[in-house]
Design a protein around this motif. Structure first.
Motif, PDB file in Angstrom:
ATOM      1  N   PRO A  15      27.483  29.290  45.871  1.00  0.00           N
ATOM      2  CA  PRO A  15      27.133  29.847  47.185  1.00  0.00           C
ATOM      3  C   PRO A  15      28.151  29.582  48.285  1.00  0.00           C
ATOM      4  O   PRO A  15      28.616  30.516  48.946  1.00  0.00           O
ATOM      5  N   THR A  16      28.504  28.312  48.504  1.00  0.00           N
ATOM      6  CA  THR A  16      29.401  27.973  49.616  1.00  0.00           C
ATOM      7  C   THR A  16      30.777  28.576  49.407  1.00  0.00           C
ATOM      8  O   THR A  16      31.364  29.159  50.323  1.00  0.00           O
ATOM      9  N   ARG A  17      31.292  28.462  48.199  1.00  0.00           N
ATOM     10  CA  ARG A  17      32.622  29.001  47.899  1.00  0.00           C
ATOM     11  C   ARG A  17      32.641  30.519  48.070  1.00  0.00           C
ATOM     12  O   ARG A  17      33.582  31.086  48.628  1.00  0.00           O
ATOM     13  N   ALA A  18      31.579  31.166  47.583  1.00  0.00           N
ATOM     14  CA  ALA A  18      31.532  32.625  47.659  1.00  0.00           C
ATOM     15  C   ALA A  18      31.513  33.114  49.106  1.00  0.00           C
ATOM     16  O   ALA A  18      32.197  34.080  49.456  1.00  0.00           O
ATOM     17  N   SER A  67      24.700  29.692  59.724  1.00  0.00           N
ATOM     18  CA  SER A  67      24.878  30.789  60.676  1.00  0.00           C
ATOM     19  C   SER A  67      23.878  30.753  61.821  1.00  0.00           C
ATOM     20  O   SER A  67      24.241  30.978  62.971  1.00  0.00           O
ATOM     21  N   ILE A  68      22.612  30.466  61.506  1.00  0.00           N
ATOM     22  CA  ILE A  68      21.607  30.597  62.566  1.00  0.00           C
ATOM     23  C   ILE A  68      20.831  29.313  62.847  1.00  0.00           C
ATOM     24  O   ILE A  68      20.095  29.241  63.815  1.00  0.00           O
ATOM     25  N   LYS A  69      20.974  28.314  61.991  1.00  0.00           N
ATOM     26  CA  LYS A  69      20.417  26.979  62.249  1.00  0.00           C
ATOM     27  C   LYS A  69      18.882  26.930  62.213  1.00  0.00           C
ATOM     28  O   LYS A  69      18.191  27.929  62.299  1.00  0.00           O
ATOM     29  N   ALA A  77      23.440  31.494  48.265  1.00  0.00           N
ATOM     30  CA  ALA A  77      24.278  32.017  49.349  1.00  0.00           C
ATOM     31  C   ALA A  77      23.423  32.369  50.564  1.00  0.00           C
ATOM     32  O   ALA A  77      23.844  32.167  51.712  1.00  0.00           O
ATOM     33  N   MET A  78      22.235  32.865  50.330  1.00  0.00           N
ATOM     34  CA  MET A  78      21.336  33.174  51.437  1.00  0.00           C
ATOM     35  C   MET A  78      20.930  31.904  52.181  1.00  0.00           C
ATOM     36  O   MET A  78      20.878  31.879  53.412  1.00  0.00           O
ATOM     37  N   MET A  79      20.650  30.833  51.444  1.00  0.00           N
ATOM     38  CA  MET A  79      20.253  29.585  52.093  1.00  0.00           C
ATOM     39  C   MET A  79      21.420  28.966  52.844  1.00  0.00           C
ATOM     40  O   MET A  79      21.265  28.490  53.976  1.00  0.00           O
ATOM     41  N   VAL A  80      22.609  28.960  52.234  1.00  0.00           N
ATOM     42  CA  VAL A  80      23.791  28.406  52.916  1.00  0.00           C
ATOM     43  C   VAL A  80      24.083  29.225  54.170  1.00  0.00           C
ATOM     44  O   VAL A  80      24.350  28.671  55.247  1.00  0.00           O
ATOM     45  N   GLY A  81      24.029  30.539  54.053  1.00  0.00           N
ATOM     46  CA  GLY A  81      24.262  31.395  55.211  1.00  0.00           C
ATOM     47  C   GLY A  81      23.250  31.148  56.314  1.00  0.00           C
ATOM     48  O   GLY A  81      23.592  31.127  57.504  1.00  0.00           O
TER      49      GLY A  81
END
Length: 314
Positions: A72-75, A115-117, A107-111
């Motif tokens: 996720p983070t890398r992508a 991104s929005i906290k 990726a959704m969770m990392v984003g």
């Protein structure tokens, strides 16, 4: 109201995502404008075949896609032009009011986190699942996977988040909160359950009814069922298997069909400052339609504002 939809996320994207867009726009009367994020070359012919009013949607091109098995983070770092990365950029900069994806959950969770906290005061955002009941209503189980290890304070906050969601989205006036445990009596359970019980019992923000057991999950004993994500995810996956078994055995039963993830679409990330909804990787048209409808309901009910108010009071 502008709702962003990742058209490239999920096993059957973008074709099923387009079907979901058509289902929503054909059946739901609203002033929602859909922002469709994806590869224009793939989306244009699919959308042309829908004969939809083009004023109801717009397309934002993305040249990259994050696969379901990518880190996720890398992508997110390496693919700034992916549909998920662009979706969070639009959400962060208030170009859309909600973001939906059935793509890479990590990726959704990392984003979401970066991104929005989280809403101020929320220690850990959570995800939930609807629990179908025989009378046609739904309960809510949380957490179901993103918080495998929890502290008692986390579960106490999940109870508040679940109560607000049940009240404003499921329309349950005074939701009953139960702590998932191995016995009904106070003092039962592991260290986490025993430490959580008094916090729930003392809370003035919830209607706590005590411990509930596994056999009570599908009943009306509690409207909001609280547990840590390890247990919740096991319960969720077992429940999903009910519908799969019924389908394989050709059992026609309306109640069993309610365990199909298509019926509720996706799960919102509760406790963050903007609406983010994560869909199942196998989502098809009905699920995408229901995710858009849920995002609309979250915005119209001002759920996030009510969560913020609730945590200011703590």
């Amino acid at each position: 109201m502008r709702i962003g939809l990742d058209m490239m996320g999920g096993d059957f994207a973008p074709a099923e995502a387009v079907k979901g867009v058509k289902l929503y726009l054909d059946t739901v009367a609203s002033d929602v404008h859909l922002v469709l994020i994806g590869d224009e070359a793939q989306l244009t012919p699919l959308l042309a075949g829908t004969q939809l009013d083009q004023s109801k949607y717009s397309v934002v091109h993305s040249s990259q896609t994050i696969g379901m098995n990518e880190h996720p983070t890398r992508a997110l770092k390496e693919k700034p032009e992916s549909s998920i990365s662009i979706g969070f950029h639009l959400l962060k900069n208030e170009k859309i009011d909600a973001f939906i994806s059935a793509g890479n959950t990590g990726a959704m969770m990392v984003g979401t986190y970066y991104s929005i906290k989280a809403i101020e005061g929320v220690q850990r955002p959570t995800i939930s699942t609807l629990v179908p009941r025989e009378n046609g209503s739904y309960g809510l189980l949380l957490d179901v996977g993103i918080n495998a290890d929890c502290k008692p304070e986390n579960l106490a906050q999940f109870a508040i988040l679940g109560t607000l969601y049940s009240k404003h989205i499921l329309k349950i006036d005074n939701p009953k909160v139960g702590l998932l445990n191995i016995g009904e009596e106070e003092g039962k359970g592991n260290l986490l359950a025993m430490a959580t019980y008094p916090l729930l019992k003392e809370s003035k923000q919830i209607n706590f009814v005590g411990n509930i057991e596994g056999r009570d999950i599908l009943s009306e004993k509690a409207d909001v069922i609280v547990c840590e994500g390890f247990t919740g995810n096991i319960v969720l996956k077992m429940a999903e298997s009910f519908q799969e078994i019924a389908t394989r055995r050709k059992i026609q039963d309306d109640y069993m069909q309610k365990f199909d993830s298509e019926t509720y679409g996706g799960t919102p990330v509760l406790g963050v400052s903007k609406p983010v909804i994560i869909g199942h990787g196998i989502s098809k048209g009905t699920a995408f339609k229901n995710m858009v409808l849920l995002a609309q309901q979250m915005i119209e009910s001002k759920l996030l504002e009510k969560i913020k108010e609730s945590f200011v009071q703590q």
